[in-house]
Design a protein around this motif. Sequence first.
Motif, short mmCIF file in Angstrom:
data_model
loop_
_atom_site.label_atom_id
_atom_site.label_comp_id
_atom_site.label_asym_id
_atom_site.label_seq_id
_atom_site.Cartn_x
_atom_site.Cartn_y
_atom_site.Cartn_z
N THR A 1 0.27 0.22 -7.41
CA THR A 1 -0.34 -0.08 -6.12
C THR A 1 -2.15 0.52 -6.51
O THR A 1 -1.75 1.13 -6.76
CB THR A 1 0.00 -0.48 -4.47
OG1 THR A 1 -1.10 -1.07 -3.53
CG2 THR A 1 0.05 1.13 -4.40
N ASP A 2 -2.61 -0.74 -6.12
CA ASP A 2 -4.14 0.04 -6.31
C ASP A 2 -5.13 0.24 -4.85
O ASP A 2 -5.78 1.16 -4.17
CB ASP A 2 -5.22 -0.96 -6.16
CG ASP A 2 -5.47 -1.63 -7.88
OD1 ASP A 2 -4.76 -0.94 -9.03
OD2 ASP A 2 -5.64 -2.60 -7.80
N THR B 1 -9.16 6.70 -6.37
CA THR B 1 -8.20 7.38 -5.72
C THR B 1 -8.62 7.65 -4.47
O THR B 1 -9.42 8.57 -4.37
CB THR B 1 -6.71 7.84 -6.25
OG1 THR B 1 -6.71 7.60 -7.07
CG2 THR B 1 -5.96 9.08 -5.24
N SER B 2 -8.57 7.06 -2.97
CA SER B 2 -8.65 7.75 -1.97
C SER B 2 -8.04 9.02 -1.33
O SER B 2 -6.61 9.28 -1.67
CB SER B 2 -7.83 6.74 -0.46
OG SER B 2 -9.62 5.35 -1.34
N GLY C 1 0.90 -1.04 -0.16
CA GLY C 1 0.44 -0.21 0.11
C GLY C 1 0.70 1.10 0.02
O GLY C 1 1.70 1.25 0.38
N LEU C 2 0.51 2.13 -0.56
CA LEU C 2 1.02 3.52 -0.81
C LEU C 2 0.35 5.02 -0.20
O LEU C 2 -0.38 4.84 -0.66
CB LEU C 2 1.83 3.80 -1.90
CG LEU C 2 2.55 5.20 -2.85
CD1 LEU C 2 3.69 4.83 -1.47
CD2 LEU C 2 2.94 4.71 -3.79
N ILE C 3 0.76 5.48 0.59
CA ILE C 3 0.25 6.75 0.86
C ILE C 3 1.44 8.11 0.75
O ILE C 3 2.48 8.11 0.72
CB ILE C 3 0.47 7.04 2.81
CG1 ILE C 3 -0.76 6.21 2.93
CG2 ILE C 3 -0.10 8.00 2.97
CD1 ILE C 3 -1.13 6.01 4.78
N CYS C 4 0.72 8.77 -0.30
CA CYS C 4 1.30 10.93 -0.29
C CYS C 4 0.93 11.41 0.44
O CYS C 4 0.37 11.50 -0.42
CB CYS C 4 1.46 10.31 -1.98
SG CYS C 4 1.77 8.59 -2.89
N ILE C 5 2.16 11.87 0.71
CA ILE C 5 1.95 13.22 1.76
C ILE C 5 2.57 14.27 0.52
O ILE C 5 3.54 14.61 0.52
CB ILE C 5 2.72 12.89 2.63
CG1 ILE C 5 2.50 11.62 3.50
CG2 ILE C 5 2.69 14.19 3.24
CD1 ILE C 5 3.25 11.52 4.45
N GLY C 6 1.37 15.29 0.38
CA GLY C 6 1.92 16.77 0.31
C GLY C 6 1.41 16.66 -1.65
O GLY C 6 0.06 16.26 -1.54
N LYS C 7 1.81 17.53 -2.37
CA LYS C 7 0.90 17.97 -3.98
C LYS C 7 2.05 17.00 -5.03
O LYS C 7 3.21 17.21 -4.81
CB LYS C 7 0.79 19.44 -3.66
CG LYS C 7 0.89 20.24 -2.48
CD LYS C 7 -0.71 19.50 -2.32
CE LYS C 7 -1.01 21.37 -1.34
NZ LYS C 7 -0.30 20.63 -0.09
N PHE C 8 0.96 16.59 -5.70
CA PHE C 8 1.65 16.00 -7.01
C PHE C 8 0.99 15.92 -8.02
O PHE C 8 -0.72 15.99 -8.05
CB PHE C 8 1.43 14.83 -6.44
CG PHE C 8 1.73 13.60 -5.76
CD1 PHE C 8 3.31 13.53 -5.68
CD2 PHE C 8 2.14 13.89 -4.35
CE1 PHE C 8 4.18 12.81 -4.23
CE2 PHE C 8 2.63 13.35 -2.81
CZ PHE C 8 3.51 13.62 -2.85
#
Length: 331
Positions: free
Chosen positions: A134-135, A149-150, A115-122
């Motif tokens: 990953t889904d 995408t949550s 699982g992946l958590i992305c913090i910030g602006k992309f």
Amino acid sequence: MATLKDVADKAGVSSAAASRILNNDPSLSVSPETRQKVLEAARLLSYRKKLKAGMKSAYTMGILQWFSSLQELEDNYYLSIRQGIEEFCSSNCLNVIRTFKNDLNCMESLSQADGLICIGKFTEDEVFRFKKLTDSLLLIDMASHDPETSSITLDFNQAVTDALDHLYQLGHRDIGYLGGLEYLADGTLFPDSRKKTFIDYCESHDIRYVPYLREEQFSSEAGYRMMLELISSGKLPTAVFAASDPIALGALKALREEGLRVPDDISLIGFDDISLCQMTSPPLTTVHAPAYEMGQYGAGIVYHLLREPSGTALHIKMPCRLVIRDSCQKK
């Protein structure tokens, strides 16, 4: 494989201190700098905590921070989000891969994450690449409009409205705004809804704000410069809303150096509610942003997605609350 002693030696702390920091021990009193040194040492050495006897780690959680490690240390907001994630992972026996966007082989490291958590602006392209890994993906501090995408963001509209309601009720009709500019990897300016809400509120309540609106960076140095610019213009508002506490702290320093008193000469409100706000003179009125809780909830959502995959994403806005201290008074 790196040991706890290796991490402690690299960070220049005892093994006991390193263990307590890596396990997010709430009773440990340690400076943010020391905490960051230990976390950075663990990341560089690819340290993985040993699981307790009889416990099995079924998943690995990837954490991607858009800031550099140095920027994260200077901005407790993003650091608190990450600490919330890591505390959840520690409590639920999840392995963690921690990385920063400017790290070499960043995407390769994250390829091992479930699982992946992305913090910030992309950018959209970056989010597309994350989804290929990953889904079970979640964005924190950036709203997602993708039904698959949550995301978790703060309710900036409610937060800024509460802050301005407070100033309006105190009689302020000339209010300044000190904000920061954030750019995506492709150079696009990321729109800050705090600024939009501020402008909409001022225009609907007949508040004078245009001469007092400044934007630079989300840092204390920028807050200091922006406030000095306001002071030198000869046109000061009766109150200022700062889009982050670091900006507010820099502004407070500039006012003090120029012989202006808060709140006697000007009222000041920040945003984030970092611990230092309670120690300033006067203590800073600010908006409490539940950064740590965002990390905790975000990790819980991804953990749920890993165990029970679902095609429906969660788009969550978390409420903030105004913390009234001594930096504002009646006009």
